[in-house]
Design a protein around this motif. Sequence first.
Motif, PDB file in Angstrom:
ATOM      1  N   PHE A  83      -3.834   8.566   4.101  1.00 41.66           N
ATOM      2  CA  PHE A  83      -4.562   9.751   3.644  1.00 41.66           C
ATOM      3  C   PHE A  83      -5.815   9.350   2.876  1.00 41.66           C
ATOM      4  N   ASP A  84      -5.940   8.054   2.575  1.00 38.99           N
ATOM      5  CA  ASP A  84      -7.031   7.580   1.739  1.00 38.99           C
ATOM      6  C   ASP A  84      -8.367   7.609   2.456  1.00 38.99           C
ATOM      7  N   LYS A  85      -9.372   8.132   1.781  1.00 39.03           N
ATOM      8  CA  LYS A  85     -10.714   8.207   2.343  1.00 39.03           C
ATOM      9  C   LYS A  85     -11.718   7.431   1.481  1.00 39.03           C
ATOM     10  N   GLU A  86     -11.215   6.636   0.532  1.00 44.61           N
ATOM     11  CA  GLU A  86     -12.099   5.905  -0.359  1.00 44.61           C
ATOM     12  C   GLU A  86     -12.798   4.770   0.379  1.00 44.61           C
ATOM     13  N   GLU A  87     -14.076   4.621   0.123  1.00 41.78           N
ATOM     14  CA  GLU A  87     -14.860   3.574   0.782  1.00 41.78           C
ATOM     15  C   GLU A  87     -14.343   2.186   0.429  1.00 41.78           C
ATOM     16  N   GLU A  88     -13.901   1.986  -0.810  1.00 42.09           N
ATOM     17  CA  GLU A  88     -13.417   0.675  -1.241  1.00 42.09           C
ATOM     18  C   GLU A  88     -12.204   0.241  -0.421  1.00 42.09           C
ATOM     19  N   ILE A  89     -11.313   1.189  -0.145  1.00 45.55           N
ATOM     20  CA  ILE A  89     -10.121   0.872   0.642  1.00 45.55           C
ATOM     21  C   ILE A  89     -10.503   0.574   2.084  1.00 45.55           C
ATOM     22  N   TYR A  90     -11.428   1.362   2.624  1.00 48.19           N
ATOM     23  CA  TYR A  90     -11.903   1.111   3.991  1.00 48.19           C
ATOM     24  C   TYR A  90     -12.553  -0.269   4.087  1.00 48.19           C
ATOM     25  N   ASP A  91     -13.374  -0.614   3.111  1.00 46.12           N
ATOM     26  CA  ASP A  91     -14.019  -1.932   3.087  1.00 46.12           C
ATOM     27  C   ASP A  91     -12.984  -3.049   3.063  1.00 46.12           C
ATOM     28  N   LYS A  92     -11.939  -2.869   2.268  1.00 50.18           N
ATOM     29  CA  LYS A  92     -10.886  -3.887   2.182  1.00 50.18           C
ATOM     30  C   LYS A  92     -10.156  -4.027   3.512  1.00 50.18           C
ATOM     31  N   ALA A  93      -9.943  -2.916   4.191  1.00 49.90           N
ATOM     32  CA  ALA A  93      -9.287  -2.964   5.504  1.00 49.90           C
ATOM     33  C   ALA A  93     -10.111  -3.791   6.489  1.00 49.90           C
ATOM     34  N   ILE A  94     -11.416  -3.601   6.465  1.00 45.67           N
ATOM     35  CA  ILE A  94     -12.305  -4.402   7.313  1.00 45.67           C
ATOM     36  C   ILE A  94     -12.204  -5.870   6.932  1.00 45.67           C
ATOM     37  N   GLU A  95     -12.205  -6.137   5.630  1.00 42.72           N
ATOM     38  CA  GLU A  95     -12.199  -7.516   5.133  1.00 42.72           C
ATOM     39  C   GLU A  95     -10.950  -8.277   5.560  1.00 42.72           C
ATOM     40  N   VAL A  96      -9.796  -7.612   5.561  1.00 48.08           N
ATOM     41  CA  VAL A  96      -8.555  -8.317   5.900  1.00 48.08           C
ATOM     42  C   VAL A  96      -8.282  -8.316   7.395  1.00 48.08           C
ATOM     43  N   GLY A  97      -9.192  -7.748   8.172  1.00 50.20           N
ATOM     44  CA  GLY A  97      -9.122  -7.898   9.622  1.00 50.20           C
ATOM     45  C   GLY A  97      -8.209  -6.943  10.351  1.00 50.20           C
ATOM     46  N   VAL A  98      -8.018  -5.718   9.815  1.00 49.96           N
ATOM     47  CA  VAL A  98      -7.184  -4.774  10.558  1.00 49.96           C
ATOM     48  C   VAL A  98      -7.891  -4.348  11.840  1.00 49.96           C
ATOM     49  N   TYR A  99      -7.105  -3.997  12.839  1.00 52.14           N
ATOM     50  CA  TYR A  99      -7.662  -3.582  14.122  1.00 52.14           C
ATOM     51  C   TYR A  99      -7.843  -2.073  14.212  1.00 52.14           C
ATOM     52  N   GLY A 100      -7.077  -1.324  13.432  1.00 53.65           N
ATOM     53  CA  GLY A 100      -7.188   0.130  13.500  1.00 53.65           C
ATOM     54  C   GLY A 100      -7.052   0.765  12.133  1.00 53.65           C
ATOM     55  N   TYR A 101      -7.714   1.914  11.942  1.00 52.37           N
ATOM     56  CA  TYR A 101      -7.676   2.636  10.674  1.00 52.37           C
ATOM     57  C   TYR A 101      -7.702   4.121  11.029  1.00 52.37           C
ATOM     58  N   ILE A 102      -6.576   4.790  10.808  1.00 52.14           N
ATOM     59  CA  ILE A 102      -6.435   6.190  11.220  1.00 52.14           C
ATOM     60  C   ILE A 102      -6.012   7.039  10.034  1.00 52.14           C
ATOM     61  N   LEU A 103      -6.645   8.177   9.879  1.00 54.22           N
ATOM     62  CA  LEU A 103      -6.223   9.121   8.855  1.00 54.22           C
ATOM     63  C   LEU A 103      -4.947   9.819   9.316  1.00 54.22           C
ATOM     64  N   LYS A 104      -4.000  10.004   8.402  1.00 54.03           N
ATOM     65  CA  LYS A 104      -2.684  10.514   8.769  1.00 54.03           C
ATOM     66  C   LYS A 104      -2.735  11.893   9.424  1.00 54.03           C
ATOM     67  N   GLU A 105      -3.671  12.709   8.970  1.00 54.11           N
ATOM     68  CA  GLU A 105      -3.722  14.060   9.534  1.00 54.11           C
ATOM     69  C   GLU A 105      -4.115  14.062  11.013  1.00 54.11           C
ATOM     70  N   PHE A 106      -4.626  12.915  11.512  1.00 49.78           N
ATOM     71  CA  PHE A 106      -5.001  12.819  12.917  1.00 49.78           C
ATOM     72  C   PHE A 106      -4.184  11.760  13.670  1.00 49.78           C
ATOM     73  N   ALA A 107      -3.101  11.296  13.035  1.00 45.23           N
ATOM     74  CA  ALA A 107      -2.353  10.167  13.581  1.00 45.23           C
ATOM     75  C   ALA A 107      -1.796  10.446  14.982  1.00 45.23           C
TER      76      ALA A 107
END
Length: 210
Positions: A83-107
Amino acid sequence: MNHSIVIADDHPLMLRGLSDFLTSKGFNIVGSAQDGNAAYNLIVKLKPEIAILDIRMPHKTGLEVAEACKKNNLDTKVILITFDKEEEIYDKAIEVGVYGYILKEFAIEEIETCIAHVVNNRSYFSEEIASYLNHNNLGQKPKGLELLSKSELKIVKLIAENKTSQDIAEELSISVRTVEKHRSNVVAKLKLDNKPTSLSKWAGLNKNFL
């Protein structure tokens, strides 16, 4: 189809709902967990092709599990749902190499598309996240793209697929130094800041235009 998947979420209804949905679509759910430690242990033990993880879980967050997978060179590709939409969390996801990032309301609407991208070594980030972060206007070609050379564009496409500089160098038969030079040129042309994740984030958000 039959891609092996581990799912982790500390909300039982979300965990059960996503598991039942993916099973009905023919995916092979090999394990599930309700906390980060259990999820990581399942990934180590079962070596699934994909792990779909909630970000906020007890003991280890989804981000921490993804980071541990990267640190220990595990081949499992991580998709985060949140549910998180914070830019800092998104940036961290990119940094650790995740392949996908989906908001729960659209899962449910996006998870199949996301998995299809991931199994083909392509990243998938929910377009909705772009509007929340105000990085670009959805449906409009990003500014500066026309300034990139063919070589730079090719490299940016590979960055959007979550490839490292080493991966890109090997795939294009060029040196890592050459890749880094192209990356630097692209950052300058697109007028991005010099954060390590800036180009990866831009590429992920604009992959449909590449």
